[in-house]
Design a protein around this motif. Structure first.
Motif, PDB file in Angstrom:
ATOM      1  N   LEU A 193       4.722  27.057-111.565  1.00  0.00           N
ATOM      2  CA  LEU A 193       3.451  26.926-112.023  1.00  0.00           C
ATOM      3  C   LEU A 193       2.221  26.801-110.897  1.00  0.00           C
ATOM      4  O   LEU A 193       2.465  26.022-110.026  1.00  0.00           O
ATOM      5  N   ASP A 194       1.306  27.592-111.078  1.00  0.00           N
ATOM      6  CA  ASP A 194       0.349  27.524-110.110  1.00  0.00           C
ATOM      7  C   ASP A 194      -0.843  26.694-110.928  1.00  0.00           C
ATOM      8  O   ASP A 194      -1.594  27.517-111.657  1.00  0.00           O
ATOM      9  N   GLY A 203       5.549  27.468-102.287  1.00  0.00           N
ATOM     10  CA  GLY A 203       4.696  26.345-101.628  1.00  0.00           C
ATOM     11  C   GLY A 203       4.702  25.204-102.768  1.00  0.00           C
ATOM     12  O   GLY A 203       3.622  24.402-102.599  1.00  0.00           O
ATOM     13  N   ALA A 204       5.737  24.857-103.359  1.00  0.00           N
ATOM     14  CA  ALA A 204       5.732  23.894-104.233  1.00  0.00           C
ATOM     15  C   ALA A 204       5.967  22.579-103.661  1.00  0.00           C
ATOM     16  O   ALA A 204       6.177  22.289-102.378  1.00  0.00           O
ATOM     17  N   THR A 205       4.992  21.649-104.272  1.00  0.00           N
ATOM     18  CA  THR A 205       4.860  20.377-103.853  1.00  0.00           C
ATOM     19  C   THR A 205       5.880  19.296-105.028  1.00  0.00           C
ATOM     20  O   THR A 205       6.059  18.017-104.538  1.00  0.00           O
ATOM     21  N   ALA A 206       6.346  19.943-105.938  1.00  0.00           N
ATOM     22  CA  ALA A 206       7.188  19.122-106.881  1.00  0.00           C
ATOM     23  C   ALA A 206       8.054  19.792-107.677  1.00  0.00           C
ATOM     24  O   ALA A 206       7.952  21.285-107.876  1.00  0.00           O
ATOM     25  N   LEU A 207       9.323  19.382-107.674  1.00  0.00           N
ATOM     26  CA  LEU A 207      10.421  20.138-108.199  1.00  0.00           C
ATOM     27  C   LEU A 207      10.691  19.070-109.497  1.00  0.00           C
ATOM     28  O   LEU A 207      11.259  17.892-109.335  1.00  0.00           O
ATOM     29  N   ARG A 245       1.178  23.187-107.325  1.00  0.00           N
ATOM     30  CA  ARG A 245       2.195  24.268-107.569  1.00  0.00           C
ATOM     31  C   ARG A 245       3.386  23.298-107.519  1.00  0.00           C
ATOM     32  O   ARG A 245       3.829  22.637-106.825  1.00  0.00           O
ATOM     33  N   ALA A 246       3.997  23.528-108.863  1.00  0.00           N
ATOM     34  CA  ALA A 246       5.185  22.977-109.243  1.00  0.00           C
ATOM     35  C   ALA A 246       6.460  23.746-109.712  1.00  0.00           C
ATOM     36  O   ALA A 246       5.828  24.837-110.287  1.00  0.00           O
ATOM     37  N   VAL A 247       7.553  23.500-109.369  1.00  0.00           N
ATOM     38  CA  VAL A 247       8.607  24.413-110.237  1.00  0.00           C
ATOM     39  C   VAL A 247       9.393  23.331-111.118  1.00  0.00           C
ATOM     40  O   VAL A 247       9.561  22.308-110.796  1.00  0.00           O
ATOM     41  N   CYS A 248       9.389  23.789-112.241  1.00  0.00           N
ATOM     42  CA  CYS A 248      10.061  22.880-113.479  1.00  0.00           C
ATOM     43  C   CYS A 248      11.138  23.515-113.959  1.00  0.00           C
ATOM     44  O   CYS A 248      11.204  24.576-114.194  1.00  0.00           O
ATOM     45  N   ILE A 249      12.356  22.860-113.766  1.00  0.00           N
ATOM     46  CA  ILE A 249      13.747  23.454-114.227  1.00  0.00           C
ATOM     47  C   ILE A 249      14.157  22.702-115.470  1.00  0.00           C
ATOM     48  O   ILE A 249      14.121  21.441-115.550  1.00  0.00           O
ATOM     49  N   THR A 250      14.866  23.539-116.256  1.00  0.00           N
ATOM     50  CA  THR A 250      15.472  23.023-117.659  1.00  0.00           C
ATOM     51  C   THR A 250      16.898  23.012-117.323  1.00  0.00           C
ATOM     52  O   THR A 250      17.458  24.321-117.156  1.00  0.00           O
ATOM     53  N   LEU A 251      17.600  22.368-117.547  1.00  0.00           N
ATOM     54  CA  LEU A 251      19.499  22.091-117.368  1.00  0.00           C
ATOM     55  C   LEU A 251      19.756  22.072-118.466  1.00  0.00           C
ATOM     56  O   LEU A 251      20.008  20.702-119.016  1.00  0.00           O
ATOM     57  N   GLY A 256       2.781  15.291-117.478  1.00  0.00           N
ATOM     58  CA  GLY A 256       3.968  14.754-116.996  1.00  0.00           C
ATOM     59  C   GLY A 256       4.284  14.415-115.509  1.00  0.00           C
ATOM     60  O   GLY A 256       3.339  14.199-114.820  1.00  0.00           O
ATOM     61  N   ALA A 257       5.507  14.895-115.321  1.00  0.00           N
ATOM     62  CA  ALA A 257       5.903  14.643-113.721  1.00  0.00           C
ATOM     63  C   ALA A 257       5.333  15.747-112.666  1.00  0.00           C
ATOM     64  O   ALA A 257       5.316  15.083-111.484  1.00  0.00           O
ATOM     65  N   ALA A 258       4.720  16.654-113.170  1.00  0.00           N
ATOM     66  CA  ALA A 258       4.106  17.668-112.440  1.00  0.00           C
ATOM     67  C   ALA A 258       2.682  17.381-112.286  1.00  0.00           C
ATOM     68  O   ALA A 258       1.888  18.169-111.489  1.00  0.00           O
ATOM     69  N   ALA A 259       2.247  16.543-113.019  1.00  0.00           N
ATOM     70  CA  ALA A 259       0.542  16.343-113.075  1.00  0.00           C
ATOM     71  C   ALA A 259       0.115  15.921-111.856  1.00  0.00           C
ATOM     72  O   ALA A 259       0.638  15.356-110.998  1.00  0.00           O
ATOM     73  N   GLY A 260      -0.896  16.757-111.553  1.00  0.00           N
ATOM     74  CA  GLY A 260      -1.634  16.576-110.015  1.00  0.00           C
ATOM     75  C   GLY A 260      -1.190  17.265-109.035  1.00  0.00           C
ATOM     76  O   GLY A 260      -1.720  17.298-107.804  1.00  0.00           O
ATOM     77  N   HIS A 261       0.038  18.052-109.351  1.00  0.00           N
ATOM     78  CA  HIS A 261       0.586  19.064-108.328  1.00  0.00           C
ATOM     79  C   HIS A 261      -0.117  20.426-108.360  1.00  0.00           C
ATOM     80  O   HIS A 261       0.037  21.038-109.416  1.00  0.00           O
TER      81      HIS A 261
END
Length: 331
Positions: free
Chosen positions: A145-146, A258-262, A130-136, A123-128
């Motif tokens: 995620l590392d 050090g996230a590169t994607a939210l 370090r990413a932070v994924c939030i559900t609202l 999905g949207a964090a592929a290739g990153h």
């Protein structure tokens, strides 16, 4: 790979083709009696699992909200408004006894972590890295995620890796960023003598439409979003305040991690056009000012099946892999 996703009001079962990054065949979703007895809840999960063509002896990925002991498979729900009857129950043992065909293993992980892993896989964090994924939704769920691995402790993430434990303006974050908080903010912004609150029709499926005590007829968040798009300044202000607050609360942790994607998913992500600006503005405050410029802000790409894909990816890992689990998730 067979998977289960247990939500507050439903359970979903599916077969996942990880190599193709998709579900295979029918995705079965059935209501679950969150206020029922332990037997009713467990029987409901097992009956849903039986509806898919899982091979005997398969390892299942099972995404479950917290509080839950993911390593041992023991439920710790207590006074959280759902599944209280399961408190202390060995869910792994009970489901293994009920499910047919008998599973070879049940590998549990937190539902927000499952969503995050799914977005990292395809999905949207592929290739990153370090990413932070939030559900609202009813609250704020999170996954740090590392390289696709959930990080739930240590100095780089909030306590328990859980954004819902953060605060804003001296109060718990979910008092500002949640379905209930946004509706209450909108209700408080519209004077009763204008007649707007009472004139807004109830939201189908929401008892007495509000969940906001003493204020009948308060629209749900998706309806508030439509009002904002239509020029309602109070609606826009309620949403902007909530999502900017989310960015402010996350800013130091995005920088520290050090996230590169939210990535934002959950029921509110459908209003991404109203979320991104305030979220980006809030994340650009303080320690996050420089990083926010380089941070990718993305709506979830696999909003409907990311938790299923993440649960499958988790079940496919060696059994010695770290357990993904953190505290209560109410999103």
């Amino acid at each position: 790979m067979p998977v289960l996703e247990v939500g507050g009001t439903h359970v979903t079962a599916a077969l996942v083709d990880l190599s193709g990054g998709r579900t295979v065949g029918e995705v079965v979703r059935r209501p679950l009696p969150a206020q029922g007895t332990a037997e009713e809840i467990l029987d409901g999960i097992a009956a849903t699992a039986a509806r898919i063509d899982a091979p005997a002896g398969a390892a299942w990925g099972v995404a479950v909200p917290g509080p839950f002991d993911y390593a041992s498979g023991i439920a710790l729900f207590e006074d959280v408004g759902k599944f209280d009857a399961l408190y202390g129950v060995d869910v792994r043992a009970e489901l293994s006894r009920r499910m047919r065909p008998v599973p070879g293993a049940l590998r549990f992980l937190n539902d927000a972590d499952a969503f995050g892993i799914g977005e990292c896989v395809v999905g949207a964090a592929a290739g990153h890295e370090r990413a932070v994924c939030i559900t609202l939704g009813s609250g704020v769920g999170s996954a740090f995620l590392d390289r696709g691995e959930p990080v739930n402790d240590g100095p780089l993430v909030p306590p328990d890796g859980s954004a819902h434990l953060l605060s804003y303006d001296g109060r718990p974050l979910e008092e500002t960023v949640s379905r209930r908080a946004i509706r209450a903010a909108y209700a408080g912004a519209v004077p009763a003598d204008q007649g707007l609150v009472g004139d807004v029709p109830d939201v189908p499926g929401v008892p007495d439409a509000s969940g906001v005590p003493g204020v009948p007829g308060v629209p749900d968040v998706h309806a508030i979003a439509e009002l904002a798009r239509g020029g309602d300044r109070d609606a826009r202000a309620a949403l902007e305040h909530a999502f900017r607050a989310l960015g402010v609360a996350l800013a130091p942790w995005l920088a520290r991690f050090g996230a590169t994607a939210l990535v934002v998913g959950g029921s509110m992500a459908a209003s991404w056009d109203l979320i991104e600006g305030p979220l980006r503005s809030g994340a650009g405050t303080g320690a996050g000012a420089g990083r926010a410029v380089r941070l990718r802000f993305r709506a979830a790409e696999r909003a409907h099946d990311a938790p299923l894909l993440g649960a499958a990816a988790w079940a496919a890992r060696p059994q010695s892999a770290a357990v993904a689990g953190h505290g209560p998730h109410v999103g």
